[in-house]
Enzyme design. Structure first.
Site, short mmCIF file in Angstrom:
data_model
loop_
_atom_site.label_atom_id
_atom_site.label_comp_id
_atom_site.label_asym_id
_atom_site.label_seq_id
_atom_site.Cartn_x
_atom_site.Cartn_y
_atom_site.Cartn_z
CG ASP A 30 -2.07 0.95 1.13
OD1 ASP A 30 -1.82 2.14 0.89
OD2 ASP A 30 -3.22 0.52 1.31
CB ILE A 31 1.59 4.10 -2.34
CG1 ILE A 31 0.23 4.37 -2.90
CG2 ILE A 31 2.50 3.44 -3.32
CD1 ILE A 31 0.29 5.36 -4.07
CG ASN A 87 -12.64 -0.75 4.07
OD1 ASN A 87 -12.98 -1.24 5.15
ND2 ASN A 87 -11.56 0.00 3.95
CD GLN A 94 -14.91 -1.15 -2.77
OE1 GLN A 94 -16.10 -0.92 -3.03
NE2 GLN A 94 -14.30 -2.24 -3.19
CG HIS A 100 -8.98 -3.04 -2.12
ND1 HIS A 100 -9.96 -2.44 -2.88
CD2 HIS A 100 -8.86 -2.30 -1.00
CE1 HIS A 100 -10.40 -1.37 -2.26
NE2 HIS A 100 -9.75 -1.27 -1.09
CG HIS A 102 -6.79 -2.98 3.49
ND1 HIS A 102 -6.12 -1.79 3.28
CD2 HIS A 102 -8.04 -2.80 2.98
CE1 HIS A 102 -6.94 -0.93 2.66
NE2 HIS A 102 -8.12 -1.53 2.47
P1 5GP Z 1 -9.87 1.22 0.73
O1 5GP Z 1 -9.91 2.48 1.50
O2 5GP Z 1 -10.59 1.33 -0.61
O3 5GP Z 1 -10.27 0.00 1.50
O4 5GP Z 1 -8.34 0.97 0.38
C1 5GP Z 1 -7.69 1.45 -0.75
C2 5GP Z 1 -6.23 1.42 -0.43
O5 5GP Z 1 -5.51 1.59 -1.64
C3 5GP Z 1 -5.79 2.52 0.52
O6 5GP Z 1 -5.21 1.95 1.68
C4 5GP Z 1 -4.80 3.35 -0.30
O7 5GP Z 1 -3.73 3.79 0.49
C5 5GP Z 1 -4.36 2.37 -1.37
N1 5GP Z 1 -4.00 2.98 -2.62
C6 5GP Z 1 -4.67 3.98 -3.28
N2 5GP Z 1 -4.06 4.24 -4.45
C7 5GP Z 1 -2.99 3.40 -4.55
C8 5GP Z 1 -1.98 3.22 -5.54
O8 5GP Z 1 -1.92 3.86 -6.59
N3 5GP Z 1 -1.03 2.26 -5.28
C9 5GP Z 1 -1.05 1.51 -4.14
N4 5GP Z 1 -0.07 0.61 -4.00
N5 5GP Z 1 -1.99 1.67 -3.19
C10 5GP Z 1 -2.95 2.60 -3.39
#
Ligand code: 5GP
Ligand code: ZN
Length: 149
Positions: A30-31, A87, A94, A100, A102
């Protein structure tokens, strides 16, 4: 899907620091990590929610997440525990509409820092991504353990 950032990562149109990949799943750092060693796993199929996935993709995603968690425990990070977290839809926070999972390591006594990091999450874009050399170093460590399993 053409405008999905995770599909773009799968198709190599966007970069990612990968720890594992096969025909059905990809795991990468995760970045904007909430804790050190925060890994994301995605199916190589664009679907927004877990129940939209064919069972074989869903099962493989979960099984691979468990292997990633084992690698996190075995590598130099030595977390005390991990969150397996999905999420599953916009109303569940999400932010990327491609399934995805985590795998989020937790460390002894890190609750305050974890909460502070969660609160900072909406400002991640302004703060910028994690240093890619740091992510590469962690990924190499995790990859080495995954190769043993
Ligand atoms: P969500 O909040 O949808 O459950 O998680 C999305 C995750 O994707 C977040 O933790 C966010 O930091 C990560 N993320 C968003 N854009 C990128 C990206 O371009 N590359 C990577 N490696 N992670 C990303
Ligand atoms: Zn996608």
């Amino acid at each position: 899907m053409s405008n999905c950032i995770f599909c773009k990562i799968i198709n190599r149109q966007l970069p990612a620091v990968t720890v594992f990949e096969d025909d059905k799943v990809m795991a990468f750092m995760d970045i904007y990590p909430l804790r050190r060693g925060h890994v994301l796993l995605i199916p190589k199929l664009h679907q927004q929610q877990m129940h939209h996935l064919p069972a074989e993709y869903r099962e493989h995603l979960v099984n691979t997440a468990s292997r990633v968690a084992q690698a996190l425990y075995a590598c130099s990070l030595k977390p005390a525990a991990v969150h397996y977290m999905v999420n599953d839809g916009p109303a569940a926070q999400q932010t990327v509409p491609h399934v995805h999972m985590h795998v989020l390591p937790r460390y002894p006594g890190d609750s305050i820092n974890f909460l502070a990091r969660l609160l900072r999450k909406p400002f991640d874009l302004a703060m910028g991504p994690e240093n890619s050399l740091m992510l590469e170093t962690l990924a190499a460590d995790i990859r080495q353990e995954l190769e043993k399993s």
